[in-house]
Scaffold this motif. Structure first.
Motif, short mmCIF file in Angstrom:
data_model
loop_
_atom_site.label_atom_id
_atom_site.label_comp_id
_atom_site.label_asym_id
_atom_site.label_seq_id
_atom_site.Cartn_x
_atom_site.Cartn_y
_atom_site.Cartn_z
N VAL A 211 0.90 -1.31 -0.05
CA VAL A 211 0.07 -0.11 -0.03
C VAL A 211 1.02 1.43 -0.11
O VAL A 211 1.84 1.39 0.71
N THR A 212 0.47 2.29 -0.91
CA THR A 212 1.52 3.24 -1.09
C THR A 212 0.68 4.48 -1.39
O THR A 212 -0.53 4.27 -2.03
N ILE A 213 1.44 5.58 -1.70
CA ILE A 213 0.88 6.94 -2.07
C ILE A 213 1.48 6.98 -3.71
O ILE A 213 2.54 6.72 -3.81
N ALA A 214 0.66 7.55 -4.48
CA ALA A 214 1.06 7.72 -6.08
C ALA A 214 0.17 8.87 -6.54
O ALA A 214 -0.43 9.42 -5.81
N GLY A 215 0.71 9.21 -7.87
CA GLY A 215 -0.07 10.41 -8.39
C GLY A 215 -1.50 9.73 -8.79
O GLY A 215 -1.61 8.76 -9.43
N ALA A 216 -2.33 10.76 -8.63
CA ALA A 216 -3.86 10.46 -8.93
C ALA A 216 -3.99 10.13 -10.38
O ALA A 216 -4.81 9.38 -10.67
N GLY A 217 -3.19 10.70 -11.17
CA GLY A 217 -3.14 10.40 -12.58
C GLY A 217 -2.16 9.52 -13.08
O GLY A 217 -1.98 9.41 -14.18
N SER A 218 -1.49 8.75 -12.37
CA SER A 218 -0.66 7.79 -12.67
C SER A 218 -1.05 6.51 -13.57
O SER A 218 -0.45 5.70 -13.97
N MET A 219 -2.35 6.48 -13.88
CA MET A 219 -3.22 5.41 -14.29
C MET A 219 -4.18 5.93 -15.06
O MET A 219 -4.90 7.05 -14.73
N PRO A 220 -4.99 5.28 -16.05
CA PRO A 220 -5.99 5.91 -16.92
C PRO A 220 -7.28 6.19 -15.94
O PRO A 220 -7.67 5.06 -15.47
N ILE A 221 -7.55 7.21 -15.56
CA ILE A 221 -8.73 7.33 -14.77
C ILE A 221 -10.09 7.03 -15.62
O ILE A 221 -10.34 7.72 -16.64
N LYS A 222 -10.94 6.39 -15.02
CA LYS A 222 -12.35 6.11 -15.69
C LYS A 222 -13.52 6.85 -15.16
O LYS A 222 -14.27 7.46 -15.93
N ALA A 223 -13.55 7.07 -13.73
CA ALA A 223 -14.50 7.74 -13.05
C ALA A 223 -14.04 8.12 -11.68
O ALA A 223 -13.19 7.54 -11.14
N VAL A 224 -14.57 8.95 -11.03
CA VAL A 224 -14.63 9.39 -9.65
C VAL A 224 -15.99 9.10 -9.02
O VAL A 224 -17.12 9.61 -9.31
N VAL A 225 -15.92 8.54 -7.93
CA VAL A 225 -17.30 8.20 -6.99
C VAL A 225 -17.10 8.53 -5.75
O VAL A 225 -15.94 8.73 -5.17
N ARG A 226 -18.28 9.01 -5.17
CA ARG A 226 -18.12 9.54 -3.92
C ARG A 226 -19.14 8.75 -2.79
O ARG A 226 -20.38 8.59 -3.02
N PRO A 227 -18.51 7.98 -1.80
CA PRO A 227 -19.29 7.17 -0.75
C PRO A 227 -20.00 8.04 -0.10
O PRO A 227 -21.13 7.47 0.52
N ASP A 228 -19.87 9.39 0.35
CA ASP A 228 -20.42 10.16 1.36
C ASP A 228 -21.33 11.20 0.59
O ASP A 228 -21.13 12.35 1.26
N ALA A 229 -21.78 11.01 -0.48
CA ALA A 229 -22.53 11.99 -1.29
C ALA A 229 -23.82 12.53 -0.51
O ALA A 229 -24.52 11.57 0.14
#
Length: 358
Positions: A340-358
């Motif tokens: 488990v690590t920190i990485a750039g949010a754009g380091s892989m192809p982004i498909k969508a963003v979802v919100r658990p606490d909408a």
């Protein structure tokens, strides 16, 4: 404001790269003992694959294993749900059978009472009565008895129908349960096969080649993150985490360094969706177990509205998920052989963003 966000994004990117280099397995030690001029990598043998080709093959295998892991996790979740429903139906059947036994006992008691009265039905007994008041009083009780008997028979019939329905539902769910178990077994074999093939490829590499492989991974991530930042995406992302989002981020980042294990959801190891689902559970919110179900069932939000705690779904097949933590970074469980690590949010192809606490 946009310039500030860009600078923060660049700083975060530089920090991520430094962390990745310093924490990469086997790489920090190699750097500490490296000579000023590292020797060039040996030329590949004729017909042998280049390290770049091996890297791509390994990444493809792990990606396929990730997709199969999601299928395994989904089948496991469905198996658990079906098992719980079958137990619920079994309890209903037991309760229904007990109710039928009670109703039959009541019917038997009524039959025995009639036998004791000489076998004459209440109507005949009333007709033979010589007292008008006794006749009227008995007629009232007769109507009540007939109503109670009719109600009891109706209840008995309804309960028997319920039992038939419960039994049919349980039988159907057993079939689904077995189908999901087959899916689990199939996915498990595929996962193990892909991971074994990738590990065998990696095991054939020499120490310097393994170090170079890690470097290739980091270079690919850096290139993708830089391209994402160059679109100006980060300058519009300035959402603030909710209290629940902060707790989810705190949990997820607290797992940094723990190994990726497919199908795992803590506390000692995680797969990608195991990490995100457990992080939000720790924040007080139960969300779907798999990345594909997280994509399907959680509310989607525009990338520009992304805030810490939101989940980023990656690749066209939604086979990977990470948690956004702010400043263009995310935390995730990458793949087998990594932690488990920190990485750039754009380091892989982004498909969508979802919100658990909408």
């Amino acid at each position: 404001m946009g310039v500030v966000r860009q600078r923060r994004g660049a700083s975060a990117l530089a920090l991520l790269c430094a962390m990745a280099i310093l924490t990469a397995p086997g790489l920090a030690t190699g750097m500490a003992h490296a000579s000023p001029a590292a020797p060039a990598a040996p030329a590949p043998e004729p017909g042998a694959k280049s390290l770049e080709e091996v890297h791509k093959e390994i990444e493809d295998l792990y990606h396929q294993a990730g997709a199969a892991t999601d299928a395994y996790n989904q089948a496991e979740a469905e198996t658990k749900a079906q098992s719980e429903k079958i137990v619920e139906l079994a309890n209903l059947i037991v309760a229904g059978q007990a109710k039928i036994d009670t109703l039959k006992s009541r019917a038997g008691a009524a039959a025995r009472a009639q036998y004791r009265s000489g076998g004459l039905p209440p109507g005949a007994q009333l007709a033979l009565s010589g007292s008008p008041s006794q006749f009227l009083d008995g007629a009232g009780r007769l109507r009540q008895g007939e109503k109670a008997t009719s109600s009891m028979l109706s209840e008995l019939d309804g309960t028997q129908n319920d039992l038939k329905r419960y039994a049919a539902d349980a039988s159907a769910r057993w079939a689904v349960l077995e189908e999901n178990r087959v899916k689990q077994e199939t996915a498990k074999k595929e996962i193990e096969g892909k991971i074994k093939a990738a590990e065998e490829l990696e095991s054939k590499l020499k120490a310097e080649e393994k170090a170079r492989l890690i470097q290739l991974e980091q270079e690919a991530q850096y290139k993708a993150q830089t391209a994402w930042l160059s679109t100006g995406a980060l300058k519009d992302i300035n959402g603030t985490a909710t209290d629940a989002g902060k707790r989810a981020v705190q949990f997820a980042t607290g797992q940094i360094g723990k190994p990726y294990v497919w199908g795992a959801e803590g506390p000692g190891s995680y797969d990608c969706s195991g990490l995100t689902s457990q992080a939000w559970l720790a924040a007080g919110k139960r969300i779907p177990r798999t990345s594909q179900e997280q994509l399907r069932l959680l509310p989607k939000v525009p990338l520009k509205d992304m805030r810490p705690g939101d989940l980023i779904i990656y690749f066209d097949d939604a086979s990977h998920v990470a948690m956004y933590i702010g400043d263009g970074a995310m935390v995730h469980a990458p793949r087998p052989g990594r932690n488990v690590t920190i990485a750039g949010a754009g380091s892989m192809p982004i498909k969508a963003v979802v919100r658990p606490d909408a």
